[in-house]
Design a protein around this motif. Structure first.
Motif, PDB file in Angstrom:
ATOM      1  N   ALA A  34      49.250  34.541  56.199  1.00  0.00           N
ATOM      2  CA  ALA A  34      48.517  35.524  55.402  1.00  0.00           C
ATOM      3  C   ALA A  34      47.030  35.200  55.451  1.00  0.00           C
ATOM      4  O   ALA A  34      46.635  34.055  55.187  1.00  0.00           O
ATOM      5  N   THR A  35      46.223  36.190  55.773  1.00  0.00           N
ATOM      6  CA  THR A  35      44.790  35.967  55.944  1.00  0.00           C
ATOM      7  C   THR A  35      43.949  36.493  54.786  1.00  0.00           C
ATOM      8  O   THR A  35      42.737  36.336  54.790  1.00  0.00           O
ATOM      9  N   ALA A  36      44.581  37.121  53.813  1.00  0.00           N
ATOM     10  CA  ALA A  36      43.849  37.808  52.748  1.00  0.00           C
ATOM     11  C   ALA A  36      43.182  36.860  51.770  1.00  0.00           C
ATOM     12  O   ALA A  36      43.744  35.839  51.385  1.00  0.00           O
ATOM     13  N   HIS A  37      42.011  37.240  51.364  1.00  0.00           N
ATOM     14  CA  HIS A  37      41.351  36.642  50.214  1.00  0.00           C
ATOM     15  C   HIS A  37      41.614  37.595  49.055  1.00  0.00           C
ATOM     16  O   HIS A  37      41.364  38.791  49.169  1.00  0.00           O
ATOM     17  N   VAL A  38      42.132  37.090  47.959  1.00  0.00           N
ATOM     18  CA  VAL A  38      42.458  37.950  46.814  1.00  0.00           C
ATOM     19  C   VAL A  38      41.186  38.166  45.998  1.00  0.00           C
ATOM     20  O   VAL A  38      40.673  37.245  45.372  1.00  0.00           O
ATOM     21  N   TRP A  39      40.715  39.415  46.019  1.00  0.00           N
ATOM     22  CA  TRP A  39      39.437  39.758  45.384  1.00  0.00           C
ATOM     23  C   TRP A  39      39.588  40.208  43.932  1.00  0.00           C
ATOM     24  O   TRP A  39      38.691  40.033  43.136  1.00  0.00           O
ATOM     25  N   ASP A  40      40.715  40.857  43.604  1.00  0.00           N
ATOM     26  CA  ASP A  40      40.862  41.407  42.254  1.00  0.00           C
ATOM     27  C   ASP A  40      42.343  41.565  41.912  1.00  0.00           C
ATOM     28  O   ASP A  40      43.217  41.273  42.737  1.00  0.00           O
ATOM     29  N   ASP A  41      42.624  42.004  40.698  1.00  0.00           N
ATOM     30  CA  ASP A  41      44.009  42.124  40.228  1.00  0.00           C
ATOM     31  C   ASP A  41      44.809  43.154  41.020  1.00  0.00           C
ATOM     32  O   ASP A  41      45.990  42.945  41.301  1.00  0.00           O
ATOM     33  N   GLU A  42      44.189  44.270  41.373  1.00  0.00           N
ATOM     34  CA  GLU A  42      44.897  45.308  42.132  1.00  0.00           C
ATOM     35  C   GLU A  42      45.352  44.742  43.477  1.00  0.00           C
ATOM     36  O   GLU A  42      46.480  44.948  43.903  1.00  0.00           O
ATOM     37  N   PHE A  43      44.478  43.998  44.124  1.00  0.00           N
ATOM     38  CA  PHE A  43      44.830  43.429  45.416  1.00  0.00           C
ATOM     39  C   PHE A  43      45.868  42.327  45.248  1.00  0.00           C
ATOM     40  O   PHE A  43      46.760  42.177  46.077  1.00  0.00           O
ATOM     41  N   ARG A  44      45.778  41.564  44.156  1.00  0.00           N
ATOM     42  CA  ARG A  44      46.763  40.520  43.891  1.00  0.00           C
ATOM     43  C   ARG A  44      48.165  41.130  43.801  1.00  0.00           C
ATOM     44  O   ARG A  44      49.132  40.576  44.304  1.00  0.00           O
ATOM     45  N   LYS A  45      48.278  42.313  43.197  1.00  0.00           N
ATOM     46  CA  LYS A  45      49.567  42.993  43.087  1.00  0.00           C
ATOM     47  C   LYS A  45      50.094  43.400  44.462  1.00  0.00           C
ATOM     48  O   LYS A  45      51.293  43.321  44.727  1.00  0.00           O
ATOM     49  N   ARG A  46      49.213  43.824  45.348  1.00  0.00           N
ATOM     50  CA  ARG A  46      49.624  44.152  46.725  1.00  0.00           C
ATOM     51  C   ARG A  46      50.184  42.916  47.422  1.00  0.00           C
ATOM     52  O   ARG A  46      51.206  42.978  48.091  1.00  0.00           O
ATOM     53  N   VAL A  47      49.490  41.805  47.266  1.00  0.00           N
ATOM     54  CA  VAL A  47      49.927  40.545  47.878  1.00  0.00           C
ATOM     55  C   VAL A  47      51.289  40.145  47.315  1.00  0.00           C
ATOM     56  O   VAL A  47      52.186  39.737  48.065  1.00  0.00           O
ATOM     57  N   GLU A  48      51.462  40.270  46.015  1.00  0.00           N
ATOM     58  CA  GLU A  48      52.734  39.906  45.388  1.00  0.00           C
ATOM     59  C   GLU A  48      53.884  40.767  45.910  1.00  0.00           C
ATOM     60  O   GLU A  48      54.992  40.254  46.119  1.00  0.00           O
TER      61      GLU A  48
END
Length: 168
Positions: A34-48
């Motif tokens: 996984a290459t993503a940097h988690v920028w905010d809560d919305e993106f954290r939910k996508r990662v989860e």
């Protein structure tokens, strides 16, 4: 000898699901890089959501930049995704050309390993031209990197509305 597969398409086209299915068809225990940097809560939910979809058979590696520092010899590796990976290079103040060269060099170091690599990327340049200069710069960078990876790939798959279309 490495094998490279590129899976591309628009947002929510089914790229990640296709890549995960391919990886699991090739290995009982693939690697998810996984290459993503988690920028905010919305993106954290996508990662989860992505994490929940994968089972215990996956080896998970979170690597925002230096993919090649991990020894992947003999493994099936899903790198998700090139688009998010490239955004991690934008904070250094380098020119677009420098970022592109750094990304190409890192891609080459990673894929020099004897492994099967499945890369996911986005076709962000398929829409109109943005009014935002940074977005235009990133769209160019992404397009050039996609071309580079596709030129080295053994297989390229375009996802359209959940349908895989082999284009190379």
């Amino acid at each position: 000898m490495s094998r490279i597969v590129l899976i591309t398409g628009g947002q929510r086209s089914g790229k990640s699901e296709q890549a995960e299915a391919l990886a699991l068809s090739l290995s009982a225990h693939p690697v998810y890089m996984a290459t993503a940097h988690v920028w905010d809560d919305e993106f954290r939910k996508r990662v989860e959501k992505h994490q929940q979809r994968r089972g215990a058979q996956w080896t998970n590696i979170e690597e925002e930049r230096w993919l090649s520092r991990h020894d992947m010899t003999g493994r099936v590796v899903l790198v998700d995704c090139i688009t998010l990976w490239l955004t991690n290079f934008l904070t250094d103040g380098q020119t677009t050309e420098q970022i592109l060269q750094d990304a190409k060099d890192e891609f080459d170091r990673l894929t020099a390993q004897d492994a099967t690599f499945i890369f996911v990327t986005n076709e962000i340049g398929s829409g109109g031209v943005s009014e935002n200069a940074l977005q235009r710069r990133f769209t160019d960078l992404q397009g050039w990197m996609n071309q580079y990876v596709a030129s080295r790939a053994d297989e390229v798959i375009l996802m359209v509305s959940g349908i895989a279309v082999k284009i190379k």
